[in-house]
Design a protein around this motif. Structure first.
Motif, PDB file in Angstrom:
ATOM      1  N   CYS A 181      42.620  31.918  33.688  1.00 57.05           N
ATOM      2  CA  CYS A 181      42.727  32.735  32.446  1.00 57.05           C
ATOM      3  C   CYS A 181      43.717  33.996  32.389  1.00 57.05           C
ATOM      4  O   CYS A 181      43.714  34.778  33.445  1.00 57.05           O
ATOM      5  N   VAL A 182      44.591  33.991  31.383  1.00 56.17           N
ATOM      6  CA  VAL A 182      45.628  34.952  31.527  1.00 56.17           C
ATOM      7  C   VAL A 182      44.952  36.485  31.618  1.00 56.17           C
ATOM      8  O   VAL A 182      45.517  37.429  31.870  1.00 56.17           O
ATOM      9  N   ARG A 183      43.814  36.691  30.960  1.00 58.28           N
ATOM     10  CA  ARG A 183      43.213  37.700  31.014  1.00 58.28           C
ATOM     11  C   ARG A 183      43.073  38.406  32.717  1.00 58.28           C
ATOM     12  O   ARG A 183      42.945  39.583  32.664  1.00 58.28           O
ATOM     13  N   ASN A 184      43.076  37.545  33.443  1.00 61.76           N
ATOM     14  CA  ASN A 184      42.687  37.989  34.683  1.00 61.76           C
ATOM     15  C   ASN A 184      43.941  39.179  35.277  1.00 61.76           C
ATOM     16  O   ASN A 184      43.895  39.908  35.859  1.00 61.76           O
ATOM     17  N   THR A 185      45.116  38.748  34.619  1.00 58.03           N
ATOM     18  CA  THR A 185      46.317  39.500  35.004  1.00 58.03           C
ATOM     19  C   THR A 185      46.297  41.037  34.543  1.00 58.03           C
ATOM     20  O   THR A 185      46.670  41.901  34.945  1.00 58.03           O
ATOM     21  N   GLN A 186      45.734  41.058  33.320  1.00 62.24           N
ATOM     22  CA  GLN A 186      45.349  42.595  32.885  1.00 62.24           C
ATOM     23  C   GLN A 186      44.182  43.307  33.292  1.00 62.24           C
ATOM     24  O   GLN A 186      44.280  44.284  33.751  1.00 62.24           O
ATOM     25  N   GLU A 187      43.002  42.455  33.173  1.00 54.58           N
ATOM     26  CA  GLU A 187      41.837  43.338  33.418  1.00 54.58           C
ATOM     27  C   GLU A 187      40.815  42.677  34.484  1.00 54.58           C
ATOM     28  O   GLU A 187      39.757  43.016  34.471  1.00 54.58           O
ATOM     29  N   HIS A 188      41.379  41.511  35.134  1.00 51.30           N
ATOM     30  CA  HIS A 188      40.537  40.794  36.243  1.00 51.30           C
ATOM     31  C   HIS A 188      39.203  40.407  35.640  1.00 51.30           C
ATOM     32  O   HIS A 188      38.248  40.444  36.440  1.00 51.30           O
TER      33      HIS A 188
END
Length: 449
Positions: free
Chosen positions: A101-108
């Motif tokens: 998930c791309v969300r991991n790169t911003q907020e883990h």
């Protein structure tokens, strides 16, 4: 140390059992599902789809949840993975879709794809209308061996294409590992059985229980009586440690105990030791360790011969075990199981290390862990396939498993195979479902050509 093993049933109160074996991931309600679905970026080239072995269009189903089209979301999931409900519960989403998930790169903090998938599929399973229509009957008949995820997935897809399917299942119930082999708190409330019923609603699928390959049916007979055959019987054997003392009372195969636990009507009737030792590093080892702890064992020690990164259980599962009070000891291998009066008393382990070539070796230093019960969880293996004597029609094997091509076709033109019994198996429910689906599409092309 006293030589009396301390093994007892009913160590806890009824309310403790109920709480310990209740749903480990409570489902999302509508409000939570809407909030969680709004976190998705609906990526155009979504990495989560690539990471899903069954190729579910994850952004599409999450977008539908966000607009309250829950039935449409479920259809997106079930079109690719008819066992989306089970996979939402048992899949290691943290190393598959959610890790991508791309969300991991911003907020883990990835979108909770597994819980959203469960939210959608549960709604449809509780609905009266089955989401699939069977095509017109073709008059073709396919035999499937094994009513686990691979066999059920294959059967459902073949039924959709209008073929008649008979599944031969060795056990008394269908569902495979989802029914017999996965921790009870992951699939509570008889979910595995309900999912099988849901799959069968399409029609055209008959399950014959207590029918084992080699005992009640033969591959030659199935090939003679049916237009095609799919083998999805999983792994029936359990690897032995090959140690002295392995046959002592109190030494068990983890899969057998989990099966007994899953089929038990009353958890308070299951005897468990006060001191439990688990040998292994996979999901089965974690499942047995946590479940014995939740049955009331006081000391549960899981011992694995390498480091944590080499365990096939995910980091999430390892942490879950430790949060549940399981001690995990790395870099040690079993050397001897000792006992007194025919019953296990302790296990002797030797510390291990990697040599200069990266091979595992013992250091010569040993320690012992006291145990009333020992569980072997070092993996399962395929039982020898009963092949016809003197017949030229033999299945090609790859090691102990069945060799298949990309379409899951075996060396015999009318036989396919998938799930844990094939050489390329990933040991995941979702991978077995994909095998069954790919094989069914290949069988359909074969039957129509």
């Amino acid at each position: 140390m006293g030589n009396q093993p301390d093994i007892a049933a009913g160590r806890l109160t009824d309310s403790d059992y109920a709480e310990n074996f209740s749903d480990v991931h409570p489902p999302l309600d509508r409000k939570a599902a809407l909030i969680e679905s709004s976190r998705c970026y609906f990526c155009y080239d979504a990495p989560c789809i690539e990471a899903c072995p069954t190729g579910i269009d994850i952004p599409s189903f999450i977008r539908k949840i966000s607009t309250d089209n829950v039935r449409g979301a479920a259809q997106d999931i079930l079109d690719e993975n008819i066992m989306g409900g089970a996979c939402a519960r048992v899949c290691p989403t943290e190393v598959l879709c959610q890790e991508a998930c791309v969300r991991n790169t911003q907020e883990h903090k990835p979108v909770q794809i597994g819980l959203l998938q469960r939210y959608a599929t549960d709604a449809v399973m509780d609905d009266a209308a089955h989401p699939f229509q069977r095509a017109e009957a073709t008059g073709r008949r396919v035999a499937i061996v094994g009513a686990g995820p691979a066999g059920l997935s294959c059967a459902h897809r073949l039924a959709m294409h209008g073929h008649d399917v008979v599944i031969f299942e060795a056990k008394a119930k269908a569902g495979g590992l989802n029914e017999y082999g996965i921790a009870a708190y992951k699939v509570p409330e008889d979910f595995a059985h309900r999912e099988v019923d849901f799959i069968l609603e399409i029609g055209g699928i008959e399950i014959r229980n207590d029918q084992a390959l080699g005992r009640d049916i033969s591959l030659a007979d199935l090939r003679r009586d049916y237009d095609a055959v799919f083998l999805g019987m999983g792994l029936g054997g359990v690897r032995a440690l090959g140690l002295e003392g392995e046959d002592l009372e109190g030494v068990h195969n983890a899969v057998d105990f989990i099966s007994d636990l899953r089929q038990s009507e009353n958890l308070a009737s299951l005897p468990v030791g006060r001191k439990v030792v688990v040998i292994g590093g996979g999901n089965t080892a974690i499942d047995i360790a946590v479940q014995t702890k939740r049955l009331g064992a006081e000391d549960v020690t899981l011992v694995y011969r390498r480091g944590p990164e080499a365990m096939s259980a995910t980091g999430h599962e390892q942490e879950f075990a430790q949060v549940n009070g399981v001690k995990i000891k790395h870099w040690a291998q079993p050397r001897e199981i000792r006992g007194a009066h025919g019953h296990v008393t302790d296990v002797v382990f030797e510390y291990t290390q990697l040599d200069g070539d990266g091979r595992l070796s013992g250091t010569g230093d040993a320690f012992s862990v006291p145990a009333d019960m020992v569980f072997k969880a070092i993996g399962q293996e395929m039982l020898p396939l009963p092949q016809a004597n003197g017949s030229s029609a033999l299945l090609e094997m790859d090691g102990a498993c069945i060799a298949v091509n990309d379409e899951r076709q075996t060396s015999l033109p009318d036989v396919w195979a998938g799930g844990d019994c094939v050489a390329a198996s990933e040991d995941l429910t979702v991978a077995a479902v994909q095998d069954g689906k790919l094989a069914a599409e290949s069988i359909n092309r074969f039957l129509r050509s």
